[in-house]
Design an enzyme around this catalytic site. Structure first.
Site, PDB file in Angstrom:
ATOM      1  CG  HIS A 121      38.265  61.538  57.638  1.00 57.43           C
ATOM      2  ND1 HIS A 121      37.369  60.588  57.226  1.00 57.43           N
ATOM      3  CD2 HIS A 121      38.659  61.173  58.880  1.00 57.43           C
ATOM      4  CE1 HIS A 121      37.230  59.675  58.181  1.00 57.43           C
ATOM      5  NE2 HIS A 121      38.001  60.004  59.197  1.00 57.43           N
ATOM      6  CG  ASP A 198      34.803  66.887  57.198  1.00 61.33           C
ATOM      7  OD1 ASP A 198      34.364  67.032  58.347  1.00 61.33           O
ATOM      8  OD2 ASP A 198      35.493  65.910  56.845  1.00 61.33           O
ATOM      9  CD  GLN A 201      40.148  67.393  64.824  1.00 67.99           C
ATOM     10  OE1 GLN A 201      39.632  66.270  64.842  1.00 67.99           O
ATOM     11  NE2 GLN A 201      40.791  67.883  65.862  1.00 67.99           N
ATOM     12  CE  LYS A 224      36.661  64.707  65.150  1.00 64.40           C
ATOM     13  NZ  LYS A 224      37.745  64.221  64.232  1.00 64.40           N
ATOM     14  CB  CYS A 362      40.467  58.105  58.227  1.00 68.64           C
ATOM     15  SG  CYS A 362      39.920  56.811  59.318  1.00 68.64           S
TER      16      CYS A 362
HETATM   17  N1  7TS Z   1      36.035  64.241  58.634  1.00 68.82           N
HETATM   18  C1  7TS Z   1      36.948  64.555  59.584  1.00 68.82           C
HETATM   19  C2  7TS Z   1      37.771  65.790  59.421  1.00 68.82           C
HETATM   20  C3  7TS Z   1      37.076  63.736  60.711  1.00 68.82           C
HETATM   21  O1  7TS Z   1      37.955  64.073  61.645  1.00 68.82           O
HETATM   22  C4  7TS Z   1      36.277  62.570  60.829  1.00 68.82           C
HETATM   23  C5  7TS Z   1      36.466  61.609  61.976  1.00 68.82           C
HETATM   24  C6  7TS Z   1      35.327  62.316  59.834  1.00 68.82           C
HETATM   25  C7  7TS Z   1      35.247  63.159  58.754  1.00 68.82           C
HETATM   26  C8  7TS Z   1      34.390  61.162  59.932  1.00 68.82           C
HETATM   27  O2  7TS Z   1      33.509  61.361  60.992  1.00 68.82           O
HETATM   28  P1  7TS Z   1      32.457  60.224  61.422  1.00 68.82           P
HETATM   29  O3  7TS Z   1      31.911  60.718  62.723  1.00 68.82           O
HETATM   30  O4  7TS Z   1      31.429  60.154  60.348  1.00 68.82           O
HETATM   31  O5  7TS Z   1      33.249  58.964  61.534  1.00 68.82           O
HETATM   32  N2  7TS Z   1      37.798  61.555  62.423  1.00 68.82           N
HETATM   33  C9  7TS Z   1      38.352  60.558  63.141  1.00 68.82           C
HETATM   34  C10 7TS Z   1      39.713  60.543  63.492  1.00 68.82           C
HETATM   35  O6  7TS Z   1      40.520  61.422  63.241  1.00 68.82           O
HETATM   36  N3  7TS Z   1      39.962  59.419  64.191  1.00 68.82           N
HETATM   37  O7  7TS Z   1      38.831  58.699  64.272  1.00 68.82           O
HETATM   38  C11 7TS Z   1      37.806  59.404  63.629  1.00 68.82           C
END
Ligand code: 7TS
Length: 404
Positions: A121, A198, A201, A224, A362
């Site tokens: 990501h 990370d 997911q 999530k 992303c």
């Molecule tokens: N890493 C992964 C693997 C993710 O899926 C996401 C968010 C992030 C980092 C960032 O997370 P945040 O909570 O700090 O924003 N993924 C997604 C997506 O797939 N669609 O919208 C957000």
């Protein structure tokens, strides 16, 4: 075995309509929906004991502090961290990664190497590029293959005594691939590199054990995992967290302040400057309770059924291609219809009440690898049903008929 009909009653939003049709929510990788228990926890906090934490002698502040610290303990237990102070409350995965990247700016030297994977990501790419610019370190990339799997022989070839850090996601949000993180951690440690995983997911779908993994840093986002937005956690081994300098300065993170010198608070407060998302942290704890009450074994088994069923039905549509075909994957199907832009498919699905994400998710390097602008992504959760997948498949067929 999951009782999906009962579970669905826990999620008020699942009974609403969108564009006159029952909502089919397949955008769980962007954010999950929230069960009543989490919503009630938020309402209860603001109704009954809203106060700032770690600072008041009064009853409300004490109550809020106790509940917040109980949530930290739940997170510690869930991830099996050895110490409670190894859990840093963050605003989410992005914050956790940036905190670690900032800390390593004072450790890395010119020509040190850091390794990321081709499946990341943007939040696990850009902070490391910024770190390289500041330190003169070099970014190396573990390539992927056509199935959306990391090429482990290439990873091994990248490792050397120059490697200081390795960053990889546990599960790819764009393709659903489950990465071999146990192997990656072992191999990185052999050359003395630290590993950040990370888990954004992965955490809605499985329960990581940070001690068993022997991972140095692990990050996740509550939103999530059936929790609220704007809150998450960073696990770090105590030895690493002690070594890294604070990320932000401010209240709560100090031991003593004079204009001559400030000393920093102990862990975890050293990394928690300012008033945190108190309500969010407490609700994160409620979300973890909820997920454990459903049970991760049952979640994984059921989501795998959803994935297999949807994969089979979608592949039966002529001209449909799925990106991410590893045997080791979960709950995400990224696909395109031949000659049709993903955005157009998403728009037609929306008219039918089906929520999917379209675009690069992303993760632009993944799209570049496949030579596509983006995909339609259907991402599942344990509250989805086979009947909803039938609706998705009907919608995709309709989109194909209208657009080709
Ligand atoms: N890493 C992964 C693997 C993710 O899926 C996401 C968010 C992030 C980092 C960032 O997370 P945040 O909570 O700090 O924003 N993924 C997604 C997506 O797939 N669609 O919208 C957000």
């Amino acid at each position: 075995m999951l009782n999906v009909e009962t579970i669905r009653k826990d999620f008020p939003i699942l009974s609403r309509k969108v564009n006159g049709k029952p909502l089919v929510y397949f955008d769980n990788a962007a954010t999950s929906q929230k069960p009543r228990r989490v919503i009630d926890t938020i309402v209860d906090y603001y109704t009954n004991y809203n106060a700032n934490i770690h600072r008041g002698v009064h009853a409300l502040s004490q109550e809020a502090t106790d509940k917040y610290e109980q949530a930290r303990a739940k997170i510690q237990k869930h991830f099996n961290a050895q110490h409670r102070h190894e859990i840093i409350m963050t605003s989410g995965t992005t914050h956790g990664i940036n905190l670690v990247a900032h800390g390593f700016a004072s450790i890395l030297k010119k020509d040190d190497e850091i390794i990321v994977s081709a499946l990341e990501h943007h939040s696990n790419i850009v902070p490391w590029q910024m770190l390289c610019e500041r330190t003169g370190a070099r970014l190396r990339v573990i390539p992927m293959n056509q199935d959306g799997e990391l090429v482990m022989t290439a990873f091994e070839a990248l490792l050397s005594s120059k490697t200081k850090l390795v960053f990889v996601n546990h599960i790819s949000n764009a393709l659903g691939t489950i990465n071999p993180i146990e192997d990656i951690i072992k191999k990185a440690h052999k050359v003395g590199a630290a590993v950040l995983v990370d888990g954004a997911q992965a955490c809605p779908h499985l329960k990581p054990d940070v001690q068993q993994l022997d991972v140095d840093f692990y990050v996740a986002s509550a939103h999530k995992m059936c929790g609220p937005t704007g809150v998450g956690m960073l696990y770090g081994k105590k030895a690493w967290l002690d070594k890294l300098p604070p990320y932000q300065g401010g209240g709560e993170m100090i031991a003593e302040v004079t204009f001559e010198k400030t000393t920093y608070a102990d862990l975890p407060h050293k990394f928690e400057a300012g008033t945190p998302n108190i309500c969010g942290g407490i609700a994160f704890g409620a979300a973890i309770d909820y997920l454990n009450h459903i049970g991760f074994d049952a979640i994984a088994a059921y989501e795998n059924e959803l994935l297999q069923y949807a994969t089979k039905k979608l592949l039966a549509i002529d001209g449909l291609k799925i990106y991410g075909t590893s045997k080791h994957k979960t709950a995400v199907i990224s696909f395109n219809l031949d000659g049709i832009h993903p955005y157009d498919v998403g728009t037609i699905l929306d008219k039918m009440g089906v929520a999917v994400r379209t675009g690069h998710h992303c993760a632009q390097p993944i799209m570049d690898y496949f030579g596509i602008p983006g995909t339609v992504r259907a991402s599942f959760a344990f509250y989805n049903t086979m009947a909803e997948i039938d609706t998705l498949v009907d919608g995709v067929k309709k989109a194909k008929a209208m657009l080709s």
